[in-house]
Design a protein around this motif. Sequence first.
Motif, short mmCIF file in Angstrom:
data_model
loop_
_atom_site.label_atom_id
_atom_site.label_comp_id
_atom_site.label_asym_id
_atom_site.label_seq_id
_atom_site.Cartn_x
_atom_site.Cartn_y
_atom_site.Cartn_z
N GLY A 129 -41.12 -53.45 -55.12
CA GLY A 129 -41.14 -54.89 -55.32
C GLY A 129 -39.79 -55.42 -55.71
O GLY A 129 -39.35 -56.49 -55.25
N LYS A 130 -39.10 -54.70 -56.59
CA LYS A 130 -37.75 -55.09 -57.01
C LYS A 130 -36.79 -55.08 -55.82
O LYS A 130 -35.98 -56.00 -55.65
CB LYS A 130 -37.23 -54.13 -58.08
CG LYS A 130 -38.02 -54.12 -59.38
CD LYS A 130 -37.46 -53.05 -60.31
CE LYS A 130 -38.27 -52.92 -61.59
NZ LYS A 130 -37.73 -51.84 -62.47
N LEU A 131 -36.88 -54.04 -55.00
CA LEU A 131 -36.01 -53.93 -53.83
C LEU A 131 -36.19 -55.11 -52.89
O LEU A 131 -35.21 -55.73 -52.46
CB LEU A 131 -36.29 -52.61 -53.12
CG LEU A 131 -35.46 -52.28 -51.88
CD1 LEU A 131 -35.30 -50.77 -51.72
CD2 LEU A 131 -36.11 -52.84 -50.61
N ALA A 132 -37.42 -55.43 -52.57
CA ALA A 132 -37.68 -56.53 -51.64
C ALA A 132 -37.17 -57.85 -52.20
O ALA A 132 -36.60 -58.67 -51.47
CB ALA A 132 -39.16 -56.62 -51.33
N GLU A 133 -37.34 -58.06 -53.49
CA GLU A 133 -36.86 -59.29 -54.12
C GLU A 133 -35.34 -59.34 -54.12
O GLU A 133 -34.74 -60.37 -53.79
CB GLU A 133 -37.40 -59.40 -55.54
CG GLU A 133 -37.16 -60.74 -56.20
CD GLU A 133 -37.92 -60.87 -57.51
OE1 GLU A 133 -38.65 -61.88 -57.66
OE2 GLU A 133 -37.77 -59.99 -58.38
N ALA A 134 -34.69 -58.23 -54.50
CA ALA A 134 -33.23 -58.18 -54.58
C ALA A 134 -32.59 -58.39 -53.22
O ALA A 134 -31.49 -58.97 -53.13
CB ALA A 134 -32.79 -56.85 -55.17
N PHE A 135 -33.24 -57.92 -52.15
CA PHE A 135 -32.68 -58.04 -50.81
C PHE A 135 -33.23 -59.24 -50.03
O PHE A 135 -33.02 -59.34 -48.82
CB PHE A 135 -32.90 -56.74 -50.03
CG PHE A 135 -31.94 -55.65 -50.41
CD1 PHE A 135 -30.78 -55.44 -49.70
CD2 PHE A 135 -32.20 -54.85 -51.50
CE1 PHE A 135 -29.88 -54.44 -50.06
CE2 PHE A 135 -31.32 -53.84 -51.89
CZ PHE A 135 -30.15 -53.64 -51.16
N ALA A 136 -33.91 -60.14 -50.74
CA ALA A 136 -34.43 -61.37 -50.13
C ALA A 136 -35.30 -61.08 -48.91
O ALA A 136 -35.22 -61.77 -47.89
CB ALA A 136 -33.28 -62.31 -49.75
N ILE A 137 -36.14 -60.05 -49.02
CA ILE A 137 -37.05 -59.71 -47.94
C ILE A 137 -38.34 -60.50 -48.11
O ILE A 137 -38.95 -60.49 -49.18
CB ILE A 137 -37.34 -58.19 -47.94
CG1 ILE A 137 -36.04 -57.41 -47.73
CG2 ILE A 137 -38.36 -57.84 -46.86
CD1 ILE A 137 -36.19 -55.91 -47.86
N GLU A 138 -38.75 -61.19 -47.06
CA GLU A 138 -39.92 -62.06 -47.11
C GLU A 138 -41.03 -61.54 -46.20
O GLU A 138 -40.79 -60.70 -45.33
CB GLU A 138 -39.53 -63.49 -46.67
CG GLU A 138 -38.41 -64.11 -47.48
CD GLU A 138 -38.82 -64.41 -48.92
OE1 GLU A 138 -40.04 -64.44 -49.19
OE2 GLU A 138 -37.93 -64.63 -49.76
N LEU A 139 -42.24 -62.06 -46.39
CA LEU A 139 -43.35 -61.67 -45.52
C LEU A 139 -43.05 -62.02 -44.06
O LEU A 139 -43.53 -61.34 -43.15
CB LEU A 139 -44.64 -62.37 -45.98
CG LEU A 139 -45.20 -61.92 -47.34
CD1 LEU A 139 -46.44 -62.74 -47.67
CD2 LEU A 139 -45.52 -60.43 -47.34
N ALA A 140 -42.25 -63.05 -43.85
CA ALA A 140 -41.89 -63.45 -42.49
C ALA A 140 -41.06 -62.39 -41.77
O ALA A 140 -40.94 -62.41 -40.55
CB ALA A 140 -41.12 -64.77 -42.52
N ASP A 141 -40.49 -61.44 -42.53
CA ASP A 141 -39.71 -60.36 -41.92
C ASP A 141 -40.60 -59.26 -41.35
O ASP A 141 -40.09 -58.35 -40.68
CB ASP A 141 -38.76 -59.76 -42.94
CG ASP A 141 -37.67 -60.74 -43.36
OD1 ASP A 141 -37.03 -61.32 -42.46
OD2 ASP A 141 -37.47 -60.92 -44.58
N SER A 142 -41.90 -59.30 -41.60
CA SER A 142 -42.80 -58.29 -41.06
C SER A 142 -42.82 -58.38 -39.54
O SER A 142 -43.03 -59.45 -38.96
CB SER A 142 -44.22 -58.49 -41.60
OG SER A 142 -45.02 -57.36 -41.37
N GLY A 143 -42.54 -57.26 -38.90
CA GLY A 143 -42.47 -57.23 -37.45
C GLY A 143 -41.06 -57.36 -36.90
O GLY A 143 -40.84 -57.14 -35.71
#
Length: 212
Positions: A129-143
């Motif tokens: 969870g920390k990694l995704a937040e720190a790297f600005a990864i969003e649900l829209a990046d799925s796929g």
Amino acid sequence: MRLPRSFFARPVLEVAPEMIGLLLVHDLPDGTRLAGRIVEVEAYVGDGTDAASHAHRGPTPRNRPMFGPPGHFYVYLSMGIHRCANVVCEPAGTASAVLLRAAEPLEGEARMSALRGGRTGRELASGPGKLAEAFAIELADSGADALHGPLRIERERRAVRPAIQVGARIGIAKSADLPYRFFARDSPHVTRVAHNARARAFAPEVRAGRRR
């Protein structure tokens, strides 16, 4: 260095340990570059033997990217709060993926800290969870393509591969005994859990894809 799609088209238990030391990069729209060295991952197998895999009960609207071609991201929401990023492995329809658990920040730490509410150091990306937040990864990046897009996985030039430990995955109830978590032995940026003390040196039979 860009990775070929064939890197991810292999058995997930071969790919997962080889992702330790690769780079996670996100070029943000404003020109900021976020980059970190991957130091911890978990493999999730889609062949029906891994009850903890999101693909275990078949495709759903959420896990559909897992059933797609290799080298794409699968991003989901955990406990309705935390985004978690995976990279799909093996041929389309196999539904295996590697969860990105932790990364060592290399570039853009000030932006990562802002994204993480002012946290710094190992608290930036030592957990999925920390990694995704720190790297600005969003649900829209799925796929999204994990090889050529602004959010991608790369190989570091002249990288020295770290010693790798393997052990049980974290925070799951099903198939919890499977040794499918891989992490850099000497990195201070991995998840700090009791599991680490019980981990062992990475063995060739895991890399060969022998699922025990």
